[in-house]
Enzyme design. Structure first.
Site, PDB file in Angstrom:
ATOM      1  N   TRP A 116      -2.620   2.595   3.627  1.00 51.66           N
ATOM      2  CA  TRP A 116      -2.157   1.493   4.451  1.00 51.66           C
ATOM      3  C   TRP A 116      -3.217   1.125   5.488  1.00 51.66           C
ATOM      4  O   TRP A 116      -3.312  -0.030   5.924  1.00 51.66           O
ATOM      5  CB  TRP A 116      -0.831   1.820   5.136  1.00 51.66           C
ATOM      6  CG  TRP A 116      -0.887   2.975   6.084  1.00 51.66           C
ATOM      7  CD1 TRP A 116      -0.618   4.276   5.798  1.00 51.66           C
ATOM      8  CD2 TRP A 116      -1.227   2.933   7.471  1.00 51.66           C
ATOM      9  NE1 TRP A 116      -0.778   5.053   6.920  1.00 51.66           N
ATOM     10  CE2 TRP A 116      -1.153   4.256   7.948  1.00 51.66           C
ATOM     11  CE3 TRP A 116      -1.601   1.919   8.351  1.00 51.66           C
ATOM     12  CZ2 TRP A 116      -1.427   4.590   9.281  1.00 51.66           C
ATOM     13  CZ3 TRP A 116      -1.874   2.246   9.672  1.00 51.66           C
ATOM     14  CH2 TRP A 116      -1.791   3.555  10.120  1.00 51.66           C
ATOM     15  N   PRO A 138       0.822  -1.213   0.000  1.00 53.06           N
ATOM     16  CA  PRO A 138       0.000   0.000   0.000  1.00 53.06           C
ATOM     17  C   PRO A 138       0.853   1.259   0.000  1.00 53.06           C
ATOM     18  O   PRO A 138       1.923   1.282   0.625  1.00 53.06           O
ATOM     19  CB  PRO A 138      -0.797  -0.107   1.308  1.00 53.06           C
ATOM     20  CG  PRO A 138       0.064  -0.942   2.194  1.00 53.06           C
ATOM     21  CD  PRO A 138       0.725  -1.938   1.277  1.00 53.06           C
ATOM     22  N   PRO A 139       0.409   2.302  -0.696  1.00 57.16           N
ATOM     23  CA  PRO A 139       1.112   3.585  -0.606  1.00 57.16           C
ATOM     24  C   PRO A 139       1.110   4.053   0.843  1.00 57.16           C
ATOM     25  O   PRO A 139       0.078   3.984   1.515  1.00 57.16           O
ATOM     26  CB  PRO A 139       0.280   4.520  -1.489  1.00 57.16           C
ATOM     27  CG  PRO A 139      -0.523   3.620  -2.364  1.00 57.16           C
ATOM     28  CD  PRO A 139      -0.774   2.373  -1.566  1.00 57.16           C
ATOM     29  N   CYS A 140       2.246   4.481   1.339  1.00 57.27           N
ATOM     30  CA  CYS A 140       2.365   4.840   2.756  1.00 57.27           C
ATOM     31  C   CYS A 140       3.084   6.168   2.910  1.00 57.27           C
ATOM     32  O   CYS A 140       4.299   6.211   3.074  1.00 57.27           O
ATOM     33  CB  CYS A 140       3.123   3.762   3.521  1.00 57.27           C
ATOM     34  SG  CYS A 140       2.261   2.191   3.598  1.00 57.27           S
ATOM     35  N   GLN A 141       2.337   7.267   2.867  1.00 49.35           N
ATOM     36  CA  GLN A 141       2.963   8.558   3.095  1.00 49.35           C
ATOM     37  C   GLN A 141       3.227   8.720   4.587  1.00 49.35           C
ATOM     38  O   GLN A 141       2.344   8.462   5.407  1.00 49.35           O
ATOM     39  CB  GLN A 141       2.063   9.700   2.629  1.00 49.35           C
ATOM     40  CG  GLN A 141       1.790   9.699   1.148  1.00 49.35           C
ATOM     41  CD  GLN A 141       0.547   8.905   0.784  1.00 49.35           C
ATOM     42  OE1 GLN A 141       0.056   8.131   1.569  1.00 49.35           O
ATOM     43  NE2 GLN A 141       0.057   9.123  -0.416  1.00 49.35           N
TER      44      GLN A 141
END
Length: 644
Positions: A148, A116-119
């Protein structure tokens, strides 16, 4: 076709349409598909992209029941290469997640994987994020930024035996591993043992520099055995030198969708693996962009693997050399490739072929990412490059997935109590007891407010004895502000000139009661000119932000308990991973972090550590120094010391 500003004819490559896999299905046919695979280990890949992680998982022993993404081209690729479902879904939408969970409820899912994209997010927002996690991440205003949480929400409700999450190291390094720690905490609450590792992909056969963060979890047994790392890296010669070469002409097409392939007599082991399942005598997608006339001159006359962009003749540069020192990079046969990223879809100047005067082809990039030649990518050439650059290298996915394969004879959901949770519990209990005694000033707690935290932050770097520091801290104990009288007393009690100088920095806020108030306490470090280390300790002692305090002592404790060298090598990466296992997340994470600082300073010293008095001694697997004077002494449960 026109040249325009690009200096080559502009063309969009043909669109490759791919038929679904023979064993692919849609939602309506999923129940029937499950009937045919009722004895298989089933896996789901969320945020799957083209399916690099899916391929690694499949080759490790699972059957892919579903891949989920929002990218149409990537899903077309996934549907062609894998059985089961390929679902276009926005997992940021809670209602969509509900539908997916209901769909998967028909199956026994053994593994949920994904990247998952995790900023990273700010420290100030971490308590809110933890609350969202406890409520399954179902805040509709937050889900699109923090995907996420969507991933964790699905894991929480599907409850697979094993979990695999992959991401870039910046997911952890950007915010003190806060996201990772929160995910670990939630999984441990659900009965999973977890492991976080920073992995160099080349050590598992991937011919490129690529470091990834891997989080694994399983609820059957606390065992994470990785395959041995390769002793020798696979270089570009071994990875792509068997592919057809090109005599490059300026502005002419480079490569084709399909070309003849002649297998060389000295085919490398890696290339042989990549050819498995590919049609004989054919190579697909071996094509790249046309080459400009000036680039051809640069590539042929000036570029070696050591050439910097600033080394090129000024007349041939199109970019500023000071801003783009590595704009062009010719790769070397005897080295690893630089990391293949999605940027390759926009230009390939970071990936100039070792000898041919061109950038890498789609197939070469796929090889470097360890996609086998049988694997095809839907869409245009740029679509393929983007999918390849965004993918998890399948060989890395295979290595990670193999770690969480079922172990024969182990029951699922065995009710295990994760080791690191036990370590953190013991550390927290010790810190709580120490805080209630004379060491209150070393820890966040009810007695630690802005005045106490500020004085302690200033004294921490002094060379005063612990008893002398305690005497000063007793002066400010219970104070809501630093008054003139308190200031005079602590200056008097300072036993060194250095300590007096440090404490004198409190002067700007002496008798300023408002400055120490709850509303203003966060501005104290700036108003007193705190250095970064001082501000970090001040913030930690207030206990409101679960930051990591990266000190040599704390890293040493974490490394010894982990049995690693993270306090000596890769301190800010592997060392921090060691640290987060002990710190964890949640309301007591600051307390545990403060405890590690104390243990590192008081017991776990570089030489002659006081191992018998260390509260983590029963968990420590690291080897103490050879000159440990106390190595033959142990402590009974009642605190009495005995010789072995």
């Amino acid at each position: 076709m026109t040249k325009g500003k690009y200096g080559v004819p502009l063309e969009r490559s043909d669109y490759l349409r791919l038929d679904p896999h023979d064993d692919h299905c849609n939602e309506d046919g999923f129940s029937e598909w499950l009937g045919r695979h009722q004895d298989d280990l089933l896996a789901v890949d969320l945020f799957t992209g083209a399916g690099g992680l899916s391929l690694g998982i499949q080759e490790a022993g699972w059957t892919m029941a579903a891949g989920v993404d929002f990218d149409e081209r990537a899903l077309e690729t996934h549907a062609h290469n894998f059985p089961g479902l390929s679902l276009r879904m926005d997992l940021g939408d809670p209602e969509v997640r509900d539908h997916l969970v209901e769909l998967l409820s028909q199956a026994k899912i053994d593994l949920v994987a994904g990247g998952p994209p995790c900023q990273p997010f700010s420290r100030a927002g971490r308590s809110k994020i933890r609350d969202l996690v406890r409520n399954h991440g179902r805040d509709p205003q937050d889900h699109r930024k923090q995907l996420w949480q969507a991933y964790l929400d699905i894991v929480t409700r599907v409850r697979p035996r094993a979990v695999l999450m992959e991401n870039v190291p910046d997911m952890g390094l950007g915010d003190d591993f806060a996201v990772v720690r929160i995910i670990e905490e939630k999984l441990e609450e659900l009965g999973y043992a977890t492991q976080v590792r920073l992995v160099d992909a080349w050590q598992y056969g991937v011919p490129q520099h690529r470091k990834r963060l891997i989080l694994l979890a399983r609820n059957d047994v606390e065992r994470f055995d990785w395959q041995p790392k390769v002793e020798t890296a696979v270089n570009l010669q071994q990875a792509i030198s068997d592919l057809p070469r090109f005599q490059v002409e300026a502005q002419e097409r480079v490569g084709e969708r399909e070309l003849p392939y002649v297998e060389p007599a000295d085919l490398s082991e890696f290339a042989g693996r990549m050819r498995e399942g590919a049609p004989d005598g054919v190579i697909h997608d071996h094509m790249t962009r046309r080459v400009r006339s000036d680039d051809l001159e640069i590539f042929s006359e000036y570029m070696t693997s050591k050439t910097l962009y600033s080394d090129l003749p000024e007349k041939l540069r199109r970019y500023r050399a000071d801003n783009f020192t590595d704009k062009y990079k010719r790769l070397a046969w005897n080295e690893l490739s630089r990391s293949i990223t999605a940027h390759i879809a926009k230009d390939g100047y970071w990936y100039i072929h070792p000898e041919d005067h061109r950038t890498l082809t789609v197939r070469e990039a796929a090889r470097i990412q360890t996609f086998p030649d049988r694997f095809r990518f839907a869409g245009t050439r740029s679509d393929a490059f983007r999918q390849i650059g965004n993918a998890v290298p399948p060989l890395l996915g295979h290595a990670a997935a193999s770690v969480v394969l079922p172990i024969e004879g182990m029951p699922e959901d065995s009710g295990l109590v994760p080791h690191w949770r036990q370590v953190r519990d013991d550390l927290g209990k010790w810190a709580d007891a120490a805080r209630e005694q004379e060491g209150w000033y070393q820890f966040p707690g009810d007695e630690m407010e802005a005045p106490q935290a500020a004085v302690m932050a200033l004294l921490a770097g002094s060379r005063m004895k612990s008893s002398e520091i305690r005497d000063i801290m007793e002066v400010v104990r219970g104070r809501k502000a630093v008054t003139s009288r308190v200031f005079e007393q602590i200056i008097t009690k300072a036993t060194t000139a250095s300590a007096k100088d440090r404490l004198s920095r409190l002067q700007p806020l002496v008798d300023d009661r408002n400055a120490w108030s709850e509303a203003k306490k966060n501005s104290v470090p700036e108003r007193l000119g705190f250095k970064p280390a001082e501000e970090a300790l001040y913030t930690l002692l207030l206990g409101e932000q679960d930051l990591l305090l990266i000190t040599q002592g704390a890293l040493r404790v974490a490394a010894r308990v982990n049995g690693s060298t993270g306090d000596q090598i890769n301190k800010l990466t592997d060392g921090r991973v060691d640290l987060i296992r002990l710190v964890g997340a949640g309301k007591d994470s600051s307390l545990r972090m403060a405890a590690l600082r104390v243990i590192g300073n008081a017991y776990c010293k570089a030489t002659q550590p006081g191992c018998p008095w260390c509260p983590l001694r029963k968990h420590c697997i690291g080897k103490p120094p050879a000159d440990d004077l106390y190595s033959q002494t142990f402590i009974e449960e009642d605190g009495s010391r005995v010789a072995s």
